[in-house]
Design a protein around this motif. Structure first.
Motif, PDB file in Angstrom:
ATOM      1  N   GLY A 144       0.792  -1.216   0.000  1.00  0.00           N
ATOM      2  CA  GLY A 144       0.000   0.000   0.000  1.00  0.00           C
ATOM      3  C   GLY A 144       0.826   1.269   0.000  1.00  0.00           C
ATOM      4  N   PRO A 145       0.152   2.393  -0.288  1.00  0.00           N
ATOM      5  CA  PRO A 145       0.831   3.684  -0.319  1.00  0.00           C
ATOM      6  C   PRO A 145       1.566   3.964   0.988  1.00  0.00           C
ATOM      7  N   ASN A 146       2.823   4.347   0.878  1.00  0.00           N
ATOM      8  CA  ASN A 146       3.690   4.625   2.031  1.00  0.00           C
ATOM      9  C   ASN A 146       3.807   3.428   2.974  1.00  0.00           C
ATOM     10  N   GLY A 147       3.449   2.235   2.490  1.00  0.00           N
ATOM     11  CA  GLY A 147       3.559   1.036   3.311  1.00  0.00           C
ATOM     12  C   GLY A 147       2.473   0.926   4.364  1.00  0.00           C
ATOM     13  N   ALA A 148       1.312   1.554   4.129  1.00  0.00           N
ATOM     14  CA  ALA A 148       0.228   1.577   5.116  1.00  0.00           C
ATOM     15  C   ALA A 148      -0.503   0.242   5.239  1.00  0.00           C
ATOM     16  N   GLY A 149      -0.262  -0.691   4.317  1.00  0.00           N
ATOM     17  CA  GLY A 149      -0.955  -1.975   4.337  1.00  0.00           C
ATOM     18  C   GLY A 149      -2.123  -1.960   3.374  1.00  0.00           C
ATOM     19  N   MET A 150      -2.457  -3.129   2.847  1.00  0.00           N
ATOM     20  CA  MET A 150      -3.581  -3.265   1.916  1.00  0.00           C
ATOM     21  C   MET A 150      -4.210  -4.636   2.108  1.00  0.00           C
ATOM     22  N   GLY A 151      -5.464  -4.650   2.492  1.00  0.00           N
ATOM     23  CA  GLY A 151      -6.152  -5.921   2.671  1.00  0.00           C
ATOM     24  C   GLY A 151      -5.432  -6.816   3.661  1.00  0.00           C
ATOM     25  N   SER A 152      -5.122  -8.031   3.233  1.00  0.00           N
ATOM     26  CA  SER A 152      -4.459  -8.976   4.134  1.00  0.00           C
ATOM     27  C   SER A 152      -2.941  -8.797   4.173  1.00  0.00           C
ATOM     28  N   VAL A 153      -2.409  -7.891   3.348  1.00  0.00           N
ATOM     29  CA  VAL A 153      -0.962  -7.637   3.328  1.00  0.00           C
ATOM     30  C   VAL A 153      -0.638  -6.645   4.443  1.00  0.00           C
ATOM     31  N   PRO A 154       0.262  -7.011   5.339  1.00  0.00           N
ATOM     32  CA  PRO A 154       0.528  -6.141   6.498  1.00  0.00           C
ATOM     33  C   PRO A 154       1.174  -4.819   6.115  1.00  0.00           C
ATOM     34  N   GLY A 155       0.919  -3.820   6.938  1.00  0.00           N
ATOM     35  CA  GLY A 155       1.535  -2.521   6.753  1.00  0.00           C
ATOM     36  C   GLY A 155       2.993  -2.541   7.196  1.00  0.00           C
ATOM     37  N   LEU A 156       3.782  -1.686   6.591  1.00  0.00           N
ATOM     38  CA  LEU A 156       5.187  -1.533   6.960  1.00  0.00           C
ATOM     39  C   LEU A 156       5.415  -0.196   7.663  1.00  0.00           C
ATOM     40  N   ALA A 157       4.512   0.744   7.457  1.00  0.00           N
ATOM     41  CA  ALA A 157       4.666   2.088   7.994  1.00  0.00           C
ATOM     42  C   ALA A 157       4.760   2.066   9.519  1.00  0.00           C
TER      43      ALA A 157
END
Length: 94
Positions: free
Chosen positions: A33-46
């Motif tokens: 996701g944008p800036n690593g915020a996470g998307m759906g089941s993919v974890p965020g990195l932010a």
């Protein structure tokens, strides 16, 4: 200053902050996701801990951490790219 460096410098100043992320980090946002915020089941990195992200990427590279695709992706990153990406995402707000 020659025209090309001047043009490149002006383009860098005109781009949004997210586009100024290290190139390696930009490759992560397609899934994370944008800036690593996470998307759906993919974890965020932010906002995650820098050292934790580096350790996880190294574990993916060594096939010590189970994943669907991250092992293959992580092997394509140099140590410097992993560090730069981890530093970038650690600075992003959650």
């Amino acid at each position: 200053m020659r025209p090309l460096p001047l043009l490149l410098a002006s383009l860098m100043l005109a781009t949004p902050a997210a586009a100024q992320a290290p190139l390696a980090a930009q490759g992560c946002v397609g899934c994370h996701g944008p800036n690593g915020a996470g998307m759906g089941s993919v974890p965020g990195l932010a906002g995650r801990d820098r050292a934790e992200m580096i350790a996880q990427m190294n574990a993916f590279r060594a096939n010590e951490r189970p994943a669907t695709i991250m092992g293959r992706i992580a092997r394509g990153y140099t140590e410097a790219e992993i560090i730069a990406s981890a530093e970038y995402f650690a600075r992003q707000p959650r």
